[in-house]
Write an enzyme that holds these catalytic residues in place. Sequence first.
Site, PDB file in Angstrom:
ATOM      1  N   LYS A 115     -13.993   4.670 -10.277  1.00 26.53           N
ATOM      2  CA  LYS A 115     -12.734   5.374 -10.563  1.00 26.53           C
ATOM      3  C   LYS A 115     -13.009   6.610 -11.419  1.00 26.53           C
ATOM      4  O   LYS A 115     -13.816   6.559 -12.355  1.00 26.53           O
ATOM      5  CB  LYS A 115     -11.777   4.414 -11.277  1.00 26.53           C
ATOM      6  CG  LYS A 115     -10.355   4.931 -11.456  1.00 26.53           C
ATOM      7  CD  LYS A 115      -9.482   3.866 -12.105  1.00 26.53           C
ATOM      8  CE  LYS A 115      -8.051   4.316 -12.327  1.00 26.53           C
ATOM      9  NZ  LYS A 115      -7.240   3.269 -13.000  1.00 26.53           N
ATOM     10  N   SER A 147      -2.658   2.627 -10.849  1.00 26.01           N
ATOM     11  CA  SER A 147      -3.241   3.934 -10.679  1.00 26.01           C
ATOM     12  C   SER A 147      -4.534   3.937  -9.884  1.00 26.01           C
ATOM     13  O   SER A 147      -4.932   4.968  -9.355  1.00 26.01           O
ATOM     14  CB  SER A 147      -3.507   4.550 -12.048  1.00 26.01           C
ATOM     15  OG  SER A 147      -4.465   3.776 -12.761  1.00 26.01           O
ATOM     16  N   SER A 184      -3.295  -1.639 -13.112  1.00 25.53           N
ATOM     17  CA  SER A 184      -3.889  -0.683 -12.170  1.00 25.53           C
ATOM     18  C   SER A 184      -5.099  -1.175 -11.393  1.00 25.53           C
ATOM     19  O   SER A 184      -5.562  -0.484 -10.479  1.00 25.53           O
ATOM     20  CB  SER A 184      -4.284   0.592 -12.905  1.00 25.53           C
ATOM     21  OG  SER A 184      -3.130   1.333 -13.175  1.00 25.53           O
TER      22      SER A 184
HETATM   23  N1  GLN Z   1       1.411   1.437 -13.471  1.00 22.05           N
HETATM   24  C1  GLN Z   1       1.233   1.305 -14.880  1.00 22.05           C
HETATM   25  C2  GLN Z   1       1.505   2.614 -15.553  1.00 22.05           C
HETATM   26  O1  GLN Z   1       1.921   3.486 -14.907  1.00 22.05           O
HETATM   27  C3  GLN Z   1      -0.145   0.798 -15.191  1.00 22.05           C
HETATM   28  C4  GLN Z   1      -1.161   1.844 -15.078  1.00 22.05           C
HETATM   29  C5  GLN Z   1      -2.539   1.345 -15.408  1.00 22.05           C
HETATM   30  O2  GLN Z   1      -2.786   0.140 -15.461  1.00 22.05           O
HETATM   31  N2  GLN Z   1      -3.425   2.281 -15.672  1.00 22.05           N
HETATM   32  O3  GLN Z   1       1.324   2.777 -16.720  1.00 22.05           O
END
Ligand code: GLN
Length: 506
Positions: free
Chosen positions: A77, A152, A176
């Site tokens: 990532k 994400s 994410s």
């Molecule tokens: N979807 C969540 C957010 O927008 C989690 C994102 C993540 O785990 N990086 O914060």
Amino acid sequence: MITKSAAELVAALEAGEITSVELTRASLDRIRAVDEDVHAFLHVDAEGALAQAAASDARRAAGAPASLLDGIPIAVKDVLATSGLPTTCGSKILEGWIPPYDATVVAKLKAAGLPILGKTNMDEFAMGSSTEHSAYGPTRNPWDLDRIPGGSGGGSAAAVASYEAPLAIGTDTGGSIRQPGAVTGTVGVKPTYGGVSRYGLVAMANSLDQVGPVTRTVLDSALLHEVIGGHDPLDSTSIDQPLPSLVEAARQGAAGDLHGVRVGVIKELGGEASTISGWQPGVLARFQESLDLLVSAGAEVVEVSCPNFVHALATYYLVMPCEASSNLAKFDAMRYGLRVTPDGDPSAEDVMRASRDAGFGDEVKRRIILGTYALSSGYYDAYYGQAQKVRTLISRDFDAAFELADVLVSPTAPTTAFKLGEKLDDPLAMYLNDLATIPANLAGVPGISLPSGLADEDGLPAGFQILAPALADDRLYRVGAALEALLEKQWGGPLLAKAPTLETAR
Ligand code: GLN
């Protein structure tokens, strides 16, 4: 070859049936063939990966592989620093930035001999649940290119689901790793907070962020978790304790005996008296079937109540923006990244303002504003202080539930993959995707998501989440591998084999 699991590929490497160079080339060919559509990668390092693969083949020929996964290619990532390779965090503000050092996780991958294929797409600074907040355009779900791959870390999940990479690395601040796993029919693990080093991970919210494996099988996640886990003196929150034996737990689980294991269904998260609405019936149906399978393997199912989980989302959307607003202050156009110089005789502040305005996307700005507001004097106690207190209550709910059960379970995400664009104008609808994954981040406990089948309404993958007490990550692998084996027996193979769009890969 590309559809095989990492464990199967290891066996093929050991038997001399393939080489790491052949395998890496096959991954690169697959990326070339499908990534124009899928857009899982922001940067592909063909030359570097092939050189690392050749070195791996040489080690193996000399009878000295560096680790169990030596020679298995991996995608990372784009939020982890990679020396000599661009690291953008999906943001324009870091376009063209090439870190001078490796994140500890990346250094461990290299030391273990895994060729790094490239960097995967993500929502800007890991803020989002669909990868649509990437400044470089969205990733698409390999099951249906009109749908989101989660976020994400949609890039890492899509890379693994579309057979571009056998393994990938993700990060999970509120879901994410797990939610993209759920909606792409893959496996994702958020380790215990402090179990995997965060050194070189560009922080969104330090007290919630965790690096973890993104794979196609539970065993593969265990193999990768053992490579990246362990104490790191460069990360002050890293836990100085040996990891439990994760691969052994996965192998034990796959044998299918769960007698003596107490599985707690979280009433508030998809349990029969679920107090949070918005669950897709097909997701709940697959969840119930998986529960029945765990019972058939000997597990005892109990219902537990975690009454404060209904406040998890609100708590997260205070704690996370507060930390993020502080973390992102370092992108000031002075130290690295984009610099926009307005006309005239701009002051340093003018340059910072113009650069941050041009460099950050809307979602990032929204969270910086929210976090700055919540931390401002006079509001701190009302917002951040309160949120920290509720966070403690959520941790206590976990403590009480783990008195009654060895693991807790829920569906990973309330719905299957939604259409691109569907929730882009409605941040709250987007945030709701993580209602089942966020409690684990607030409490620091580990969690896994694995596929539980296809929802009847749309034929898309649903995810099953297993949570364990801090430092008991081995339980995720034991229970997860048992469930995976039972489900695959029903399906006659991996769930991904049912994706019509992936037919050409087989
Ligand atoms: N979807 C969540 C957010 O927008 C989690 C994102 C993540 O785990 N990086 O914060």
